[in-house]
Design a protein around this motif. Structure first.
Motif, PDB file in Angstrom:
ATOM      1  N   UNK A 227      -0.566   5.790  -9.887  1.00 46.47           N
ATOM      2  CA  UNK A 227      -1.742   6.031 -10.717  1.00 46.47           C
ATOM      3  C   UNK A 227      -2.291   4.738 -11.279  1.00 46.47           C
ATOM      4  N   UNK A 228      -2.055   3.643 -10.579  1.00 47.43           N
ATOM      5  CA  UNK A 228      -2.446   2.320 -11.066  1.00 47.43           C
ATOM      6  C   UNK A 228      -3.940   2.093 -10.827  1.00 47.43           C
ATOM      7  N   UNK A 229      -4.594   1.536 -11.824  1.00 47.20           N
ATOM      8  CA  UNK A 229      -6.031   1.265 -11.739  1.00 47.20           C
ATOM      9  C   UNK A 229      -6.355   0.097 -10.820  1.00 47.20           C
ATOM     10  N   UNK A 230      -5.348  -0.695 -10.444  1.00 50.39           N
ATOM     11  CA  UNK A 230      -5.584  -1.920  -9.677  1.00 50.39           C
ATOM     12  C   UNK A 230      -5.787  -3.136 -10.551  1.00 50.39           C
ATOM     13  N   UNK A 249      -7.396  -2.594  -2.083  1.00 47.21           N
ATOM     14  CA  UNK A 249      -6.847  -2.232  -0.782  1.00 47.21           C
ATOM     15  C   UNK A 249      -7.929  -1.537   0.028  1.00 47.21           C
ATOM     16  N   UNK A 250      -8.134  -1.998   1.256  1.00 45.45           N
ATOM     17  CA  UNK A 250      -9.137  -1.406   2.133  1.00 45.45           C
ATOM     18  C   UNK A 250      -8.472  -1.050   3.462  1.00 45.45           C
ATOM     19  N   UNK A 251      -8.667   0.187   3.908  1.00 43.30           N
ATOM     20  CA  UNK A 251      -8.087   0.655   5.162  1.00 43.30           C
ATOM     21  C   UNK A 251      -9.199   1.215   6.032  1.00 43.30           C
ATOM     22  N   UNK A 254     -12.410   1.822   4.188  1.00 50.67           N
ATOM     23  CA  UNK A 254     -12.420   2.685   3.003  1.00 50.67           C
ATOM     24  C   UNK A 254     -11.459   2.143   1.957  1.00 50.67           C
ATOM     25  N   UNK A 255     -11.873   2.154   0.692  1.00 53.97           N
ATOM     26  CA  UNK A 255     -11.003   1.714  -0.394  1.00 53.97           C
ATOM     27  C   UNK A 255      -9.909   2.745  -0.647  1.00 53.97           C
ATOM     28  N   UNK A 256      -8.694   2.260  -0.880  1.00 54.25           N
ATOM     29  CA  UNK A 256      -7.543   3.121  -1.102  1.00 54.25           C
ATOM     30  C   UNK A 256      -6.800   2.665  -2.357  1.00 54.25           C
ATOM     31  N   UNK A 257      -6.043   3.558  -3.003  1.00 55.79           N
ATOM     32  CA  UNK A 257      -5.298   3.162  -4.196  1.00 55.79           C
ATOM     33  C   UNK A 257      -4.118   2.252  -3.862  1.00 55.79           C
ATOM     34  N   UNK A 258      -3.788   1.376  -4.796  1.00 55.41           N
ATOM     35  CA  UNK A 258      -2.602   0.521  -4.708  1.00 55.41           C
ATOM     36  C   UNK A 258      -1.527   1.053  -5.654  1.00 55.41           C
ATOM     37  N   UNK A 259      -0.327   0.587  -5.436  1.00 52.78           N
ATOM     38  CA  UNK A 259       0.799   0.848  -6.319  1.00 52.78           C
ATOM     39  C   UNK A 259       1.282  -0.494  -6.866  1.00 52.78           C
ATOM     40  N   UNK A 260       2.033  -0.440  -7.965  1.00 51.02           N
ATOM     41  CA  UNK A 260       2.526  -1.665  -8.584  1.00 51.02           C
ATOM     42  C   UNK A 260       4.039  -1.583  -8.712  1.00 51.02           C
ATOM     43  N   UNK A 261       4.728  -2.451  -7.990  1.00 50.93           N
ATOM     44  CA  UNK A 261       6.175  -2.569  -8.097  1.00 50.93           C
ATOM     45  C   UNK A 261       6.494  -3.622  -9.149  1.00 50.93           C
ATOM     46  N   UNK A 262       7.351  -3.262 -10.102  1.00 47.69           N
ATOM     47  CA  UNK A 262       7.737  -4.188 -11.171  1.00 47.69           C
ATOM     48  C   UNK A 262       9.230  -4.449 -11.064  1.00 47.69           C
ATOM     49  N   UNK A 263       9.574  -5.729 -11.014  1.00 47.23           N
ATOM     50  CA  UNK A 263      10.981  -6.133 -11.013  1.00 47.23           C
ATOM     51  C   UNK A 263      11.187  -7.065 -12.199  1.00 47.23           C
ATOM     52  N   UNK A 264      11.943  -6.568 -13.180  1.00 51.25           N
ATOM     53  CA  UNK A 264      12.288  -7.359 -14.362  1.00 51.25           C
ATOM     54  C   UNK A 264      13.801  -7.420 -14.443  1.00 51.25           C
ATOM     55  N   UNK A 265      14.427  -8.460 -13.855  1.00 49.83           N
ATOM     56  CA  UNK A 265      15.879  -8.600 -13.994  1.00 49.83           C
ATOM     57  C   UNK A 265      16.248  -8.726 -15.468  1.00 49.83           C
ATOM     58  N   UNK A 287       5.359  13.264   2.171  1.00 52.82           N
ATOM     59  CA  UNK A 287       3.938  12.920   2.256  1.00 52.82           C
ATOM     60  C   UNK A 287       3.685  11.482   2.694  1.00 52.82           C
ATOM     61  N   UNK A 288       4.750  10.692   2.887  1.00 54.62           N
ATOM     62  CA  UNK A 288       4.617   9.281   3.272  1.00 54.62           C
ATOM     63  C   UNK A 288       3.542   8.587   2.419  1.00 54.62           C
ATOM     64  N   UNK A 289       3.693   8.728   1.107  1.00 50.92           N
ATOM     65  CA  UNK A 289       2.653   8.312   0.175  1.00 50.92           C
ATOM     66  C   UNK A 289       2.284   6.838   0.317  1.00 50.92           C
ATOM     67  N   UNK A 290       1.032   6.595   0.657  1.00 57.74           N
ATOM     68  CA  UNK A 290       0.511   5.243   0.740  1.00 57.74           C
ATOM     69  C   UNK A 290       0.665   4.574   2.081  1.00 57.74           C
ATOM     70  N   UNK A 291       1.456   5.143   2.996  1.00 55.29           N
ATOM     71  CA  UNK A 291       1.493   4.595   4.347  1.00 55.29           C
ATOM     72  C   UNK A 291       0.193   4.955   5.058  1.00 55.29           C
ATOM     73  N   UNK A 292      -0.268   4.056   5.911  1.00 58.06           N
ATOM     74  CA  UNK A 292      -1.533   4.277   6.602  1.00 58.06           C
ATOM     75  C   UNK A 292      -1.311   4.166   8.106  1.00 58.06           C
ATOM     76  N   UNK A 293      -1.611   5.248   8.802  1.00 60.30           N
ATOM     77  CA  UNK A 293      -1.458   5.278  10.254  1.00 60.30           C
ATOM     78  C   UNK A 293      -2.655   4.593  10.895  1.00 60.30           C
ATOM     79  N   UNK A 294      -2.370   3.517  11.615  1.00 61.72           N
ATOM     80  CA  UNK A 294      -3.420   2.757  12.277  1.00 61.72           C
ATOM     81  C   UNK A 294      -3.331   2.965  13.782  1.00 61.72           C
ATOM     82  N   UNK A 295      -4.488   3.168  14.404  1.00 58.83           N
ATOM     83  CA  UNK A 295      -4.581   3.196  15.857  1.00 58.83           C
ATOM     84  C   UNK A 295      -4.891   1.787  16.360  1.00 58.83           C
TER      85      UNK A 295
END
Length: 312
Positions: A227-230, A249-251, A254-265, A287-295
């Motif tokens: 649910x990240x705004x980017x 992110x463009x696929x 078309x614009x697509x949502x991004x996710x944000x991975x946070x690593x704080x050791x 649902x393979x959320x966020x993966x994009x099938x490319x031909x």
């Protein structure tokens, strides 16, 4: 004719910043530091590192300041992935990791396409590297601006059969005194001891709630936010600066949502904010959320705009 020798390190530099790139080390950034910014009357007494610097040329992308993640991000479980052509086994690709992680682009030698004072282009063609099913071409364009920089990562599927793709960037930030990070998100994935997702939640512990701004020092975070705004921001009270991030992110146009991975050791001198196109272990989610099938010949791109502003 023999191919001309390519420089191992190329430095981008303007009056305000320096960025050192290593194409042959996974298309990675070795250091990013600031000297002065347009609104500052005098420069810092010494350059300030924004990302964890590597001052000696290194041959391992994971030890550098930042690296690209293609053709997928983060961990993949269950020994591999299923494709329409059958199961494709994947093996761990980093020492100490029990799962393959962060794709294969960072393990390969990229080549310089163009490099001048403030902009550089690196390119990689990968064909089933280490037995991975992906055959793709990737390009990175990095440009310094007066108040920051822009990173564009592009990928085109070259294989004949459609495949799922992902991408991201993996910067390591220097953790200075009182630094804080904020991003508008709606949820996060909890994970197990191997950092694989187990449960989604929209309730945040106070020290993990990016919406309210959190310290970059504290207990361990190794979680993906959705649910990240980017948009995200990092406050540097020690420098009087704020660093703004905008991820796009463009696929296939078309614009697509991004996710944000946070690593704080836990209580570390570094932390990571990783804009990515899909969730952790998405290959094995229903649902393979966020993966994009490319031909064949279809493309996707991720553009990160980094911009400094005064904190006060």
């Amino acid at each position: 004719m023999p191919r001309p020798t390519q420089p191992f390190v190329h430095a981008l530099s303007n009056a305000n910043q320096t960025l050192r790139l290593q194409a042959a080390t996974g298309g990675s950034v070795a250091a990013w530091c600031i000297n002065q910014l347009p609104w500052m009357s005098t420069p810092f007494d010494a350059p300030r590192d924004i990302w964890r610097p590597t001052h000696n040329p290194a041959h391992n992308a994971i030890s550098l300041a930042s690296m690209p993640m293609v053709p997928w991000c983060n961990r993949i479980s269950r020994g591999g992935i299923r494709t329409p052509q059958g199961f494709c086994p994947l093996t761990p690709n980093l020492p100490g990791e029990i799962y393959p992680i962060h794709g294969d682009g960072f393990l390969q030698n990229w080549e310089w396409v163009q490099a001048d004072a403030t902009q550089a282009t690196m390119q990689l063609t990968s064909n089933r590297y280490l037995g991975n099913p992906h055959h793709y071409a990737a390009t990175q364009i990095v440009e310094l601006t007066p108040d920051g920089m822009v990173q564009t990562l592009q990928l085109t599927h070259l294989g004949q059969h459609p495949l799922p793709y992902g991408m991201g960037q993996h910067p390591w930030f220097v953790n200075t005194t009182a630094t804080r990070v904020q991003a508008d998100v709606t949820g996060m994935w909890l994970c197990d001891s191997q950092y694989l997702p187990t449960q989604h939640t929209s309730k945040f512990d106070a020290d993990k709630d990016l919406n309210r701004s959190i310290s970059t020092k504290g207990s361990l975070i190794n979680n993906l936010y959705d649910g990240w705004s980017g948009h995200a921001s990092i406050d540097y009270p020690l420098y009087g600066l704020k660093l703004l991030l905008h991820a796009e992110l463009n696929v296939c146009g078309a614009n697509k949502p991004c996710f944000l991975m946070v690593y704080r050791p836990e209580n570390s001198e570094v932390f990571c904010l990783e804009p990515v196109s899909h969730t952790v272990d998405a290959f094995h989610q229903t649902e393979q959320t966020g993966l994009h099938w490319l031909s064949h010949n279809e493309s996707m791109s991720l553009t990160l705009t980094w911009r400094f502003t005064p904190l006060y």
